[in-house]
Design a protein around this motif. Structure first.
Motif, PDB file in Angstrom:
ATOM      1  N   LEU A 112       0.569  -1.257  -0.006  1.00 59.12           N
ATOM      2  CA  LEU A 112      -0.003   0.131  -0.006  1.00 59.12           C
ATOM      3  C   LEU A 112       0.825   1.430   0.130  1.00 59.12           C
ATOM      4  CD1 LEU A 112      -2.734  -1.105   2.499  1.00 59.12           C
ATOM      5  CD2 LEU A 112      -2.851  -1.235  -0.071  1.00 59.12           C
ATOM      6  N   ARG A 113       2.131   1.171   0.716  1.00 60.47           N
ATOM      7  CA  ARG A 113       2.889   2.476   0.797  1.00 60.47           C
ATOM      8  C   ARG A 113       3.761   2.686  -0.578  1.00 60.47           C
ATOM      9  NH1 ARG A 113       5.509   2.253   6.770  1.00 60.47           N
ATOM     10  NH2 ARG A 113       3.418   2.472   8.056  1.00 60.47           N
ATOM     11  N   ASP A 114       4.263   1.606  -1.051  1.00 61.58           N
ATOM     12  CA  ASP A 114       5.184   1.841  -2.089  1.00 61.58           C
ATOM     13  C   ASP A 114       4.614   1.260  -3.507  1.00 61.58           C
ATOM     14  OD1 ASP A 114       7.089   2.753  -0.433  1.00 61.58           O
ATOM     15  OD2 ASP A 114       7.839   1.038   0.152  1.00 61.58           O
ATOM     16  N   GLY A 115       3.388   0.954  -3.466  1.00 64.08           N
ATOM     17  CA  GLY A 115       2.738   0.462  -4.837  1.00 64.08           C
ATOM     18  C   GLY A 115       2.881   1.342  -5.731  1.00 64.08           C
ATOM     19  N   GLN A 116       2.802   0.910  -7.139  1.00 64.83           N
ATOM     20  CA  GLN A 116       2.823   1.697  -8.276  1.00 64.83           C
ATOM     21  C   GLN A 116       1.538   1.237  -9.241  1.00 64.83           C
ATOM     22  OE1 GLN A 116       6.687   1.640 -10.023  1.00 64.83           O
ATOM     23  NE2 GLN A 116       7.672   2.615  -8.422  1.00 64.83           N
ATOM     24  N   ASP A 117       1.239   2.070  -9.875  1.00 62.01           N
ATOM     25  CA  ASP A 117       0.036   1.752 -10.840  1.00 62.01           C
ATOM     26  C   ASP A 117       0.704   1.124 -12.017  1.00 62.01           C
ATOM     27  OD1 ASP A 117      -1.888   2.858  -9.177  1.00 62.01           O
ATOM     28  OD2 ASP A 117      -1.979   4.633 -10.320  1.00 62.01           O
ATOM     29  N   ALA A 118       0.233  -0.010 -12.512  1.00 64.30           N
ATOM     30  CA  ALA A 118       0.588  -0.728 -13.889  1.00 64.30           C
ATOM     31  C   ALA A 118      -0.911  -0.517 -14.761  1.00 64.30           C
ATOM     32  CB  ALA A 118       0.863  -2.135 -13.508  1.00 64.30           C
ATOM     33  N   PRO A 119      -0.887  -0.208 -15.940  1.00 66.20           N
ATOM     34  CA  PRO A 119      -1.917  -0.054 -16.944  1.00 66.20           C
ATOM     35  C   PRO A 119      -2.425  -1.635 -17.166  1.00 66.20           C
ATOM     36  CG  PRO A 119      -0.072   1.020 -17.592  1.00 66.20           C
ATOM     37  CD  PRO A 119       0.636   0.033 -16.577  1.00 66.20           C
ATOM     38  N   ALA A 120      -3.826  -1.573 -17.301  1.00 67.07           N
ATOM     39  CA  ALA A 120      -4.423  -2.999 -17.285  1.00 67.07           C
ATOM     40  C   ALA A 120      -5.568  -2.644 -17.973  1.00 67.07           C
ATOM     41  CB  ALA A 120      -4.714  -3.678 -15.904  1.00 67.07           C
ATOM     42  N   LYS A 121      -6.175  -4.104 -18.644  1.00 68.81           N
ATOM     43  CA  LYS A 121      -7.368  -4.130 -19.264  1.00 68.81           C
ATOM     44  C   LYS A 121      -8.214  -5.148 -18.824  1.00 68.81           C
ATOM     45  CE  LYS A 121      -7.628  -3.627 -23.717  1.00 68.81           C
ATOM     46  NZ  LYS A 121      -8.034  -2.202 -23.825  1.00 68.81           N
ATOM     47  N   SER A 122      -9.279  -4.865 -18.638  1.00 67.10           N
ATOM     48  CA  SER A 122     -10.364  -5.811 -17.667  1.00 67.10           C
ATOM     49  C   SER A 122     -11.601  -6.207 -18.939  1.00 67.10           C
ATOM     50  CB  SER A 122     -11.095  -5.303 -16.451  1.00 67.10           C
ATOM     51  OG  SER A 122      -9.949  -4.897 -15.679  1.00 67.10           O
ATOM     52  N   VAL A 123     -12.241  -7.305 -18.575  1.00 67.08           N
ATOM     53  CA  VAL A 123     -13.179  -7.680 -19.515  1.00 67.08           C
ATOM     54  C   VAL A 123     -14.470  -8.229 -18.389  1.00 67.08           C
ATOM     55  CG1 VAL A 123     -12.274 -10.099 -19.651  1.00 67.08           C
ATOM     56  CG2 VAL A 123     -14.232  -9.232 -21.236  1.00 67.08           C
ATOM     57  N   TYR A 124     -15.674  -7.877 -18.624  1.00 69.03           N
ATOM     58  CA  TYR A 124     -16.694  -8.449 -17.772  1.00 69.03           C
ATOM     59  C   TYR A 124     -17.640  -8.984 -18.912  1.00 69.03           C
ATOM     60  CZ  TYR A 124     -14.593  -5.250 -14.633  1.00 69.03           C
ATOM     61  OH  TYR A 124     -13.686  -4.382 -13.845  1.00 69.03           O
ATOM     62  N   TYR A 125     -18.098 -10.136 -18.349  1.00 63.16           N
ATOM     63  CA  TYR A 125     -19.174 -10.824 -19.542  1.00 63.16           C
ATOM     64  C   TYR A 125     -20.122 -11.709 -18.531  1.00 63.16           C
ATOM     65  CZ  TYR A 125     -15.515 -14.233 -18.337  1.00 63.16           C
ATOM     66  OH  TYR A 125     -14.440 -15.191 -17.596  1.00 63.16           O
ATOM     67  N   THR A 126     -21.038 -11.881 -19.165  1.00 63.48           N
ATOM     68  CA  THR A 126     -22.203 -12.842 -18.740  1.00 63.48           C
ATOM     69  C   THR A 126     -22.896 -13.762 -19.729  1.00 63.48           C
ATOM     70  OG1 THR A 126     -24.138 -11.175 -18.971  1.00 63.48           O
ATOM     71  CG2 THR A 126     -22.920 -11.077 -16.742  1.00 63.48           C
ATOM     72  N   ALA A 127     -23.458 -14.675 -19.469  1.00 61.98           N
ATOM     73  CA  ALA A 127     -23.917 -15.518 -20.657  1.00 61.98           C
ATOM     74  C   ALA A 127     -25.050 -16.708 -19.909  1.00 61.98           C
ATOM     75  CB  ALA A 127     -22.955 -16.316 -21.191  1.00 61.98           C
ATOM     76  N   THR A 128     -25.837 -17.287 -20.738  1.00 62.65           N
ATOM     77  CA  THR A 128     -26.741 -18.058 -20.556  1.00 62.65           C
ATOM     78  C   THR A 128     -26.464 -19.531 -21.332  1.00 62.65           C
ATOM     79  OG1 THR A 128     -28.544 -17.306 -21.693  1.00 62.65           O
ATOM     80  CG2 THR A 128     -28.304 -16.452 -19.476  1.00 62.65           C
ATOM     81  N   LYS A 129     -27.189 -20.541 -20.631  1.00 62.74           N
ATOM     82  CA  LYS A 129     -26.970 -21.754 -21.411  1.00 62.74           C
ATOM     83  C   LYS A 129     -28.200 -22.783 -20.752  1.00 62.74           C
ATOM     84  CE  LYS A 129     -23.813 -25.582 -22.833  1.00 62.74           C
ATOM     85  NZ  LYS A 129     -22.549 -26.308 -22.445  1.00 62.74           N
ATOM     86  N   GLY A 130     -28.993 -23.031 -21.635  1.00 58.89           N
ATOM     87  CA  GLY A 130     -30.330 -23.646 -21.111  1.00 58.89           C
ATOM     88  C   GLY A 130     -30.838 -23.014 -19.684  1.00 58.89           C
ATOM     89  N   GLY A 131     -31.064 -23.708 -18.617  1.00 57.56           N
ATOM     90  CA  GLY A 131     -31.261 -23.388 -17.249  1.00 57.56           C
ATOM     91  C   GLY A 131     -30.053 -22.546 -16.519  1.00 57.56           C
TER      92      GLY A 131
END
Length: 347
Positions: A174-193
Motif C-alpha cells: 500500500l505504501r510503495d505500490g505503483q500503478d500498472a496499466p491493465a485491461k479488464s473484461v466483464y461478461y455474462t452468458a446463459t445456457k439452458g437453465g
C-alpha cells in the motif's frame, strides 16, 4: 357382498387412530353395514369423505385439560415445520439444471484465459440454497477479448453482456505500490437453465518491471431457480408442521393412558429434544426467509453468512432427534389399554 363392504369400511376407518378403531371400530362397521342393508348401499363419495375427515380430526385431537400437551404439539409443529421447509427447498433444487463438471469448467476456463494450468474450483450454496461453482485462475496470459467470446460461444453459451475497460491496478504494498496499466473484461452468458458471470484483468504495461501479462480470471456458473422451489418450500413447511402436530397428538394420547412416571419421563425427553433442535430450526427458518425474498431469476448467487459453527447445528439436530425418538419409543411401550371414553361426532 357383505364381506367386501366390510373390507371397504375398515379401509376407510384407517383414517382414525388405532386406539379409537380398537375401541369403536367394530361398532362403527356394524352400524355402517346396517345402513347399507337398509338401502344406503355402499360407501358413497360423501360418506367416504366424511369418514376420512372425521378420522383425521380424531388424529389431530389432543387430550382435554392438558396444557402441556398443547404446548408440546405447538412446539413440535413449529420445529418440524422448519425441517419440512428445508426439505422442500432441497427437493425443489433437485429439478434445477445440472452445473457442468469440474473438468468441463476447467476446460472452459483454459479456453477463456489461455492458461492451460488447472484452475481452482470452489462450490457453495447461494442464499436461496441453490448450488454455484466458481472457477478462478491466476497466472500469465495475454489479453484477448475475442478469445473470451470464442470460448464461450464454442462451449454453447449465449453471451448476454460483454464489456471491456481500460484501467490500472496497484502493484506492490500500500505504501510503495505503483500503478500498472491493465485491461479488464466483464461478461455474462446463459445456457439452458444455467447462468454464467465472469471477469478478467490482465496487466498490459510495466514491462520494465516484469509485470506485463500477469492475469487474474474468475468465472461463476449457477442454475436459475426452478419454479417449484418456493411452492415446495411452503408445502414442506405445512407438511412438517402437520406432521409435528400429529406426532405430538399421537404421543399425548398414548401417554394419557400411561403411568405418571412414564408420562414425566417422556415429557422430559420431548422437552430436551425440542430445546436441542431449536438452534437448527431457527437456522432453517432463516434460510426459508432467504428463499422467499430472493430475487426472481437468480440474478446473482449471493451468499448469506450462517452460524459460525455448523458442527453445533448438526450436533443439536442429532441430539434433538434422538431425544424425541426416545420419547416416541417410550410412548409405544405396550401396556394394558384403559377404557376410552367414546366421543360422539358432531356431524
Amino acid at each position: 357382498m357383505t364381506a367386501r363392504l366390510e373390507r371397504r369400511y375398515r379401509r376407510l376407518l384407517r383414517a382414525y387412530p388405532k386406539a379409537y378403531r380398537d375401541h369403536r371400530g367394530s361398532e362403527m362397521v356394524t352400524t355402517l353395514l346396517d345402513l347399507a342393508e337398509a338401502g344406503d348401499g355402499g360407501p358413497g363419495f360423501r360418506l367416504s369423505v366424511h369418514l376420512i375427515l372425521a378420522g383425521l380430526r380424531q388424529r389431530f385431537r389432543l387430550p382435554a385439560r392438558r396444557p402441556l400437551a398443547w404446548l408440546g404439539a405447538l412446539l413440535a409443529a413449529v420445529a418440524l415445520g422448519a425441517f419440512g421447509a428445508a426439505g422442500g427447498t432441497w427437493l425443489g433444487w433437485q429439478t434445477a439444471a445440472s452445473i457442468p463438471s469440474h473438468v468441463s469448467l476447467r476446460a472452459l476456463n483454459a479456453a477463456i484465459t489461455g492458461m492451460p494450468a488447472p484452475a481452482a474450483v470452489y462450490t457453495d450454496l447461494s442464499a436461496m440454497k441453490g448450488p454455484g461453482t466458481l472457477v478462478r485462475a491466476d497466472g500469465s496470459s495475454d489479453y484477448s477479448a475475442e478469445r473470451v467470446r470464442s470460448a464461450l460461444t464454442s462451449a454453447g453459451w449465449r453471451i448476454t453482456s460483454f464489456r471491456e475497460e481500460d484501467g490500472a491496478i496497484v502493484v506492490g504494498d500500500l505504501r510503495d505500490g505503483q500503478d500498472a496499466p491493465a485491461k479488464s473484461v466483464y461478461y455474462t452468458a446463459t445456457k439452458g437453465g444455467l447462468k454464467l458471470q465472469g471477469d478478467g484483468t490482465v496487466i498490459v504495461g510495466g514491462a520494465d518491471r516484469g509485470l506485463t501479462g500477469q492475469a487474474s480470471y474468475g468465472t461463476e456458473v449457477w442454475p436459475r431457480e426452478p419454479a417449484v422451489v418456493r411452492p415446495l418450500t411452503i408445502a414442506g413447511l405445512v407438511v412438517g408442521a402437520l406432521a409435528g402436530w400429529l406426532l405430538a397428538a399421537s404421543a399425548a394420547a398414548r401417554l394419557s393412558r400411561s403411568g405418571r412416571l412414564r408420562r414425566w419421563l417422556a415429557a422430559g425427553l420431548s422437552a430436551a429434544g425440542l430445546a436441542a433442535i431449536a438452534v437448527p430450526a431457527y437456522q432453517h427458518y432463516r434460510d426459508t426467509y432467504q428463499v422467499m425474498v430472493y430475487a426472481q431469476g437468480s440474478p446473482y448467487p449471493y451468499i448469506v453468512d450462517g452460524p459460525r459453527d455448523a458442527g453445533l447445528t448438526l450436533i443439536c439436530t442429532v441430539i434433538g432427534l434422538l431425544a424425541i425418538a426416545a420419547a416416541v419409543a417410550l410412548t409405544r411401550t405396550r401396556r394394558a389399554p384403559a377404557p376410552l371414553v367414546a366421543v360422539a361426532d358432531s356431524d
